[in-house]
Motif scaffolding. Sequence first.
Motif, PDB file in Angstrom:
ATOM      1  N   UNK A 192       0.379  -0.454  -0.133  1.00  0.00           N
ATOM      2  CA  UNK A 192      -0.015  -0.087  -0.080  1.00  0.00           C
ATOM      3  C   UNK A 192       0.373   0.493   0.130  1.00  0.00           C
ATOM      4  N   UNK A 193      -0.091  -1.261   0.152  1.00  0.00           N
ATOM      5  CA  UNK A 193       0.056  -0.567   0.059  1.00  0.00           C
ATOM      6  C   UNK A 193       0.245   0.115  -0.094  1.00  0.00           C
ATOM      7  N   UNK A 229      -6.825   6.263 -12.059  1.00  0.00           N
ATOM      8  CA  UNK A 229      -7.479   7.644 -11.766  1.00  0.00           C
ATOM      9  C   UNK A 229      -7.694   8.092 -10.261  1.00  0.00           C
ATOM     10  N   UNK A 230      -7.848   7.051  -9.327  1.00  0.00           N
ATOM     11  CA  UNK A 230      -8.070   7.362  -8.302  1.00  0.00           C
ATOM     12  C   UNK A 230      -6.570   7.566  -7.550  1.00  0.00           C
ATOM     13  N   UNK A 231      -5.692   6.805  -7.919  1.00  0.00           N
ATOM     14  CA  UNK A 231      -4.020   7.226  -7.672  1.00  0.00           C
ATOM     15  C   UNK A 231      -3.782   8.696  -8.036  1.00  0.00           C
ATOM     16  N   UNK A 232      -4.227   8.958  -9.457  1.00  0.00           N
ATOM     17  CA  UNK A 232      -3.979  10.335  -9.647  1.00  0.00           C
ATOM     18  C   UNK A 232      -4.503  11.412  -8.997  1.00  0.00           C
ATOM     19  N   UNK A 233      -5.917  11.312  -8.328  1.00  0.00           N
ATOM     20  CA  UNK A 233      -6.702  12.335  -7.553  1.00  0.00           C
ATOM     21  C   UNK A 233      -5.762  12.398  -6.089  1.00  0.00           C
ATOM     22  N   UNK A 234      -5.669  11.060  -5.780  1.00  0.00           N
ATOM     23  CA  UNK A 234      -5.033  11.096  -4.321  1.00  0.00           C
ATOM     24  C   UNK A 234      -3.655  11.969  -4.404  1.00  0.00           C
ATOM     25  N   UNK A 266       8.990   8.978  -8.001  1.00  0.00           N
ATOM     26  CA  UNK A 266       8.673   7.800  -9.080  1.00  0.00           C
ATOM     27  C   UNK A 266       8.314   6.879  -8.317  1.00  0.00           C
ATOM     28  N   UNK A 267       9.194   6.361  -7.356  1.00  0.00           N
ATOM     29  CA  UNK A 267       8.761   5.162  -6.330  1.00  0.00           C
ATOM     30  C   UNK A 267       7.416   5.199  -5.992  1.00  0.00           C
ATOM     31  N   UNK A 268       7.333   6.477  -5.253  1.00  0.00           N
ATOM     32  CA  UNK A 268       5.781   6.582  -4.616  1.00  0.00           C
ATOM     33  C   UNK A 268       4.733   6.266  -5.539  1.00  0.00           C
ATOM     34  N   UNK A 269       4.778   7.123  -6.739  1.00  0.00           N
ATOM     35  CA  UNK A 269       3.805   6.656  -7.765  1.00  0.00           C
ATOM     36  C   UNK A 269       3.622   5.285  -8.129  1.00  0.00           C
ATOM     37  N   UNK A 270       4.818   4.776  -8.660  1.00  0.00           N
ATOM     38  CA  UNK A 270       4.734   3.128  -8.958  1.00  0.00           C
ATOM     39  C   UNK A 270       3.949   2.554  -7.972  1.00  0.00           C
ATOM     40  N   UNK A 271       4.507   2.614  -6.685  1.00  0.00           N
ATOM     41  CA  UNK A 271       3.972   1.859  -5.525  1.00  0.00           C
ATOM     42  C   UNK A 271       2.346   2.115  -5.374  1.00  0.00           C
ATOM     43  N   UNK A 272       1.910   3.318  -5.652  1.00  0.00           N
ATOM     44  CA  UNK A 272       0.628   3.298  -5.692  1.00  0.00           C
ATOM     45  C   UNK A 272      -0.220   2.784  -6.694  1.00  0.00           C
ATOM     46  N   UNK A 286       2.638  -8.077  -5.162  1.00  0.00           N
ATOM     47  CA  UNK A 286       3.984  -8.368  -5.073  1.00  0.00           C
ATOM     48  C   UNK A 286       4.905  -7.200  -5.825  1.00  0.00           C
ATOM     49  N   UNK A 287       4.339  -6.628  -7.015  1.00  0.00           N
ATOM     50  CA  UNK A 287       5.258  -5.681  -7.637  1.00  0.00           C
ATOM     51  C   UNK A 287       4.964  -4.420  -6.552  1.00  0.00           C
ATOM     52  N   UNK A 288       3.938  -4.167  -6.199  1.00  0.00           N
ATOM     53  CA  UNK A 288       4.125  -2.955  -5.191  1.00  0.00           C
ATOM     54  C   UNK A 288       4.888  -3.156  -4.289  1.00  0.00           C
ATOM     55  N   UNK A 289       5.176  -4.413  -3.642  1.00  0.00           N
ATOM     56  CA  UNK A 289       5.958  -4.781  -2.672  1.00  0.00           C
ATOM     57  C   UNK A 289       7.372  -4.355  -2.928  1.00  0.00           C
ATOM     58  N   UNK A 290       7.764  -4.599  -4.258  1.00  0.00           N
ATOM     59  CA  UNK A 290       9.294  -4.197  -4.556  1.00  0.00           C
ATOM     60  C   UNK A 290       9.294  -2.616  -4.872  1.00  0.00           C
ATOM     61  N   UNK A 291       8.216  -2.045  -5.098  1.00  0.00           N
ATOM     62  CA  UNK A 291       8.361  -0.646  -5.133  1.00  0.00           C
ATOM     63  C   UNK A 291       8.523  -0.130  -3.746  1.00  0.00           C
ATOM     64  N   UNK A 292       7.596  -0.554  -2.941  1.00  0.00           N
ATOM     65  CA  UNK A 292       7.608  -0.374  -1.568  1.00  0.00           C
ATOM     66  C   UNK A 292       9.011  -0.312  -0.895  1.00  0.00           C
TER      67      UNK A 292
END
Length: 322
Positions: free
Chosen positions: A1-2, A78-83, A115-121, A188-194
């Motif tokens: 988020x994660x 779109x939700x990520x962009x707004x957030x 960039x890491x923040x954007x990719x993770x989200x 899992x990819x989000x975890x790598x970006x995390x």
Amino acid sequence: MNDAARTEAARLADARTADASAVALPEAAAAHPGHAGRAVRGPGGGLGPVALVVAGGLSVQFGSAVAVLLMPRAGAVGVVTLRLILAAVVLLLVCRPKVRGYTRADWGTVVAFGAAMAGMNVLFYQAVERIPLGAAVTLEVLGPLVLSVIASRRLVSFVWAGLALAGVMLLSGGGFDRLDPVGAAYALAAGAMWATYIVFSARTGRRFPQADGLALAMAVGAVLTLPLGVAEAGSKLLVPSTIGLGLAVALMSSVLPYTLELLALRRMPAPTFAVLMSLEPAIAATAGFLVLHQALSVTDALAISLVIAASIGAVRSQVAKK
């Protein structure tokens, strides 16, 4: 988020301790990398700081649940962009970061952080669009857990890694066919970006004062996701009700938890904070159940418990080594 976040902080006092406490939750690391290495106890000690941390975790995960409800209107990207856009606006107004006096290396670090923040989200929101919130956070937390094992270089760390792997295998039922395989891959990819996010959050904290680096990185992330969000949602991003829900997600998943966690870190040791952050999968599962009606089986609950135990053990082992 994660899908940070999870807002002022001092400069990083000790990068290694910061990374140790950040392993549990990257958004917390971004919010206050400077305080991750030290704690100031005040008169409001005891249960007060714990309540702040729990409240921050609840805010993050219930914000993610609201984001899932918003996805039919604007899509995951779109939700990520707004957030990110709305959170960036709030943080830039609050922090008013300076943009002069930094080197090219400083800007390279903050761009990498953004960039890491954007990719993770983006990856995490793609995951929760396909699999339950609790499962997504459980898979995502493997990224920081692997980082912890690598950083620790102790035999006991592999025990925690094995425990986490057992939890993941239990969650997947021996194969990710029980979960949407694409959603699991996104998590899992989000975890790598995390994990990447954690590394650059610490570096940003060393180069930028207070929360200036966070605000600037959030702006970078917003710029990077804007074309993707427009391509997916288009004019839907301009609907007032959608913007209102997006603002709620930004406040719940970014601004509010950052503030609560910062206050908590002023009154509790960083290792204690990191252990509490390891409870995120359980909080996510609770939010998924209450808001999204995503019930957990006994097997799922056991799997999440194993990953939480592994995360707590890894953090405590790393702190003990120091």
